[in-house]
Design a protein around this motif. Structure first.
Motif, mmCIF file in Angstrom:
data_model
loop_
_atom_site.group_PDB
_atom_site.id
_atom_site.type_symbol
_atom_site.label_atom_id
_atom_site.label_comp_id
_atom_site.label_asym_id
_atom_site.label_seq_id
_atom_site.Cartn_x
_atom_site.Cartn_y
_atom_site.Cartn_z
ATOM 1 N N ALA A 115 0.859 -1.185 0.000
ATOM 2 C CA ALA A 115 0.000 0.000 0.000
ATOM 3 C C ALA A 115 0.895 1.235 0.000
ATOM 4 C CB ALA A 115 -0.917 0.018 1.222
ATOM 5 N N PRO A 116 0.428 2.335 -0.566
ATOM 6 C CA PRO A 116 1.244 3.554 -0.554
ATOM 7 C C PRO A 116 1.268 4.197 0.823
ATOM 8 C CG PRO A 116 -0.856 3.976 -1.607
ATOM 9 C CD PRO A 116 -0.822 2.500 -1.313
ATOM 10 N N VAL A 117 2.273 5.015 1.057
ATOM 11 C CA VAL A 117 2.309 5.876 2.237
ATOM 12 C C VAL A 117 1.935 7.285 1.794
ATOM 13 C CG1 VAL A 117 4.006 4.541 3.535
ATOM 14 C CG2 VAL A 117 4.786 6.287 1.935
ATOM 15 N N GLU A 118 1.386 8.038 2.714
ATOM 16 C CA GLU A 118 1.105 9.444 2.441
ATOM 17 C C GLU A 118 2.385 10.243 2.664
ATOM 18 O OE1 GLU A 118 -1.529 13.254 4.065
ATOM 19 O OE2 GLU A 118 -1.691 11.288 5.048
ATOM 20 N N ILE A 119 2.891 10.842 1.618
ATOM 21 C CA ILE A 119 4.097 11.655 1.740
ATOM 22 C C ILE A 119 3.684 13.048 2.210
ATOM 23 C CG2 ILE A 119 6.165 12.484 0.597
ATOM 24 C CD1 ILE A 119 5.932 9.431 0.733
ATOM 25 N N LEU A 120 4.150 13.440 3.370
ATOM 26 C CA LEU A 120 3.788 14.721 3.963
ATOM 27 C C LEU A 120 4.573 15.864 3.320
ATOM 28 C CD1 LEU A 120 3.655 13.505 7.668
ATOM 29 C CD2 LEU A 120 1.814 13.551 5.960
ATOM 30 N N ARG A 121 4.264 17.076 3.723
ATOM 31 C CA ARG A 121 4.906 18.245 3.094
ATOM 32 C C ARG A 121 6.422 18.167 3.201
ATOM 33 N NH1 ARG A 121 2.634 24.063 4.632
ATOM 34 N NH2 ARG A 121 0.847 23.073 3.589
ATOM 35 N N ALA A 122 6.921 17.826 4.383
ATOM 36 C CA ALA A 122 8.380 17.702 4.539
ATOM 37 C C ALA A 122 8.917 16.562 3.687
ATOM 38 C CB ALA A 122 8.741 17.485 6.007
ATOM 39 N N GLY A 123 8.113 15.496 3.519
ATOM 40 C CA GLY A 123 8.542 14.372 2.712
ATOM 41 C C GLY A 123 8.638 14.708 1.238
ATOM 42 N N LEU A 124 7.766 15.571 0.759
ATOM 43 C CA LEU A 124 7.813 15.972 -0.642
ATOM 44 C C LEU A 124 9.057 16.785 -0.951
ATOM 45 C CD1 LEU A 124 4.061 16.905 -1.186
ATOM 46 C CD2 LEU A 124 5.271 14.895 -2.074
ATOM 47 N N ASP A 125 9.666 17.352 0.094
ATOM 48 C CA ASP A 125 10.920 18.097 -0.062
ATOM 49 C C ASP A 125 12.090 17.238 0.400
ATOM 50 O OD1 ASP A 125 12.489 20.322 -0.728
ATOM 51 O OD2 ASP A 125 12.445 21.080 1.332
ATOM 52 N N SER A 126 11.969 15.927 0.194
ATOM 53 C CA SER A 126 12.993 14.982 0.620
ATOM 54 C C SER A 126 13.070 13.852 -0.410
ATOM 55 C CB SER A 126 12.640 14.403 1.997
ATOM 56 O OG SER A 126 11.691 13.350 1.868
ATOM 57 N N PRO A 127 14.028 12.944 -0.265
ATOM 58 C CA PRO A 127 14.077 11.809 -1.191
ATOM 59 C C PRO A 127 12.820 10.940 -1.189
ATOM 60 C CG PRO A 127 16.189 12.056 -0.082
ATOM 61 C CD PRO A 127 15.246 13.008 0.588
ATOM 62 N N LEU A 128 11.995 11.046 -0.163
ATOM 63 C CA LEU A 128 10.774 10.236 -0.131
ATOM 64 C C LEU A 128 9.764 10.639 -1.207
ATOM 65 C CD1 LEU A 128 11.897 9.287 2.707
ATOM 66 C CD2 LEU A 128 9.486 8.933 3.275
ATOM 67 N N ARG A 129 9.981 11.764 -1.866
ATOM 68 C CA ARG A 129 9.073 12.184 -2.933
ATOM 69 C C ARG A 129 8.983 11.109 -4.019
ATOM 70 N NH1 ARG A 129 12.127 14.154 -7.168
ATOM 71 N NH2 ARG A 129 14.339 14.372 -6.712
ATOM 72 N N HIS A 130 10.022 10.298 -4.170
ATOM 73 C CA HIS A 130 10.005 9.233 -5.174
ATOM 74 C C HIS A 130 8.952 8.165 -4.872
ATOM 75 C CE1 HIS A 130 13.637 10.599 -7.263
ATOM 76 N NE2 HIS A 130 14.169 10.824 -6.068
ATOM 77 N N LEU A 131 8.501 8.098 -3.617
ATOM 78 C CA LEU A 131 7.535 7.077 -3.214
ATOM 79 C C LEU A 131 6.090 7.533 -3.312
ATOM 80 C CD1 LEU A 131 9.247 5.607 -0.017
ATOM 81 C CD2 LEU A 131 9.468 4.842 -2.383
ATOM 82 N N ALA A 132 5.849 8.759 -3.737
ATOM 83 C CA ALA A 132 4.490 9.291 -3.792
ATOM 84 C C ALA A 132 3.599 8.390 -4.647
ATOM 85 C CB ALA A 132 4.501 10.706 -4.339
ATOM 86 N N GLU A 133 2.517 7.892 -4.035
ATOM 87 C CA GLU A 133 1.503 7.068 -4.687
ATOM 88 C C GLU A 133 2.022 5.701 -5.138
ATOM 89 O OE1 GLU A 133 -0.543 9.241 -7.728
ATOM 90 O OE2 GLU A 133 -0.941 10.949 -6.425
ATOM 91 N N VAL A 134 3.181 5.274 -4.634
ATOM 92 C CA VAL A 134 3.752 3.974 -4.989
ATOM 93 C C VAL A 134 3.429 2.964 -3.885
ATOM 94 C CG1 VAL A 134 5.874 2.690 -5.456
ATOM 95 C CG2 VAL A 134 5.634 5.048 -6.290
ATOM 96 N N PRO A 135 2.732 1.873 -4.198
ATOM 97 C CA PRO A 135 2.509 0.841 -3.167
ATOM 98 C C PRO A 135 3.836 0.199 -2.754
ATOM 99 C CG PRO A 135 0.977 0.580 -5.003
ATOM 100 C CD PRO A 135 2.028 1.564 -5.456
#
Length: 234
Positions: A115-135
């Motif tokens: 399941a995907p994780v919700e990438i928070l605002r700080a996450g979107l400005d981090s390497p975790l942005r690559h996981l947005a909407e990815v299960p």
């Protein structure tokens, strides 16, 4: 001289899997140690240029069953005090939280499956942005309070604290973005069968989800780790 990366394995069936490629591409020479190895007691966790701590079925609060846990947390706290590059996955993330003084405890439900994780605002400005909407693969039932002086990067409906970072050098991931192409997934299904019962998950459905979502999860996980490694501060 080459840079060294030490992978701490809490059980042999949980390794760095898909994260190995970006770690090697970043120029690290990989070494491994199991916590069950008698040599672990003497290992200096401050020494490697990069420390990676993987998952395991035990809880951070089970020191009475696993006497190496307080030793690892003590060594890890010394490393974090020096702000040495450190990555924790699942149990490894909980270890980082504990070493930073946060409470680790059993969560409200068993989170298991892709399941995907919700990438928070700080996450979107981090390497975790690559996981947005990815299960990605989740396989845990413990959680932790958020340590002081960290940024929360991702959440899910059942577990608010899914990922955090402290500056550029410390990254903690509750989920398994490294898993999706590793044949050890089948070993997880057969060895941790009791978890499937608790989480009311069908192994055949998990195999189908693994085939459908695994390659995308690993590609996103590698991009995330590659970007994080490129931003490490000496």
């Amino acid at each position: 001289m080459s840079k060294t990366a030490l992978i701490v394995r809490h059980v042999p069936r949980e390794g760095a899997a898909g994260f190995l490629a970006p770690i090697e591409a970043a120029g690290f020479r990989i070494e491994r140690i199991d916590v069950a190895d008698p040599a672990f007691e003497a290992v200096d966790l401050c020494a490697p240029d990069l420390l990676i701590m993987m998952g395991g079925p035990m809880g951070v609060y089970e020191a009475d069953i696993h006497p190496w846990i307080p030793l690892q947390i003590e060594k890890l706290a010394a490393r974090l005090e020096k702000d040495r590059p450190t990555l924790g996955v699942c149990l490894g993330s909980q270890m980082i939280a504990a070493a930073l003084g946060a409470r680790v405890y059993a969560g409200p439900t068993f989170e298991l499956g892709f399941a995907p994780v919700e990438i928070l605002r700080a996450g979107l400005d981090s390497p975790l942005r690559h996981l947005a909407e990815v299960p990605v693969l989740h396989w845990h039932s413990d959680t932790f309070d958020l340590p002081a002086s960290v940024e929360l990067l991702a959440s899910t409906a059942h577990y608010q604290h899914q990922a955090f970072r402290r500056g550029p050098n410390v990254l903690a991931l509750q989920f398994h973005a490294e898993m999706g192409e590793d044949p050890r997934f089948e070993d997880w299904l057969t060895h941790f069968w009791a978890d499937l019962d608790i989480a009311t998950q069908c192994p055949n459905m998990l195999r189908k989800d693994h085939d459908a979502h695994g390659p995308g999860a690993v590609a996103a996980g590698r991009a995330m780790i590659g970007e994080w490694l490129a931003g490490l501060r000496p």
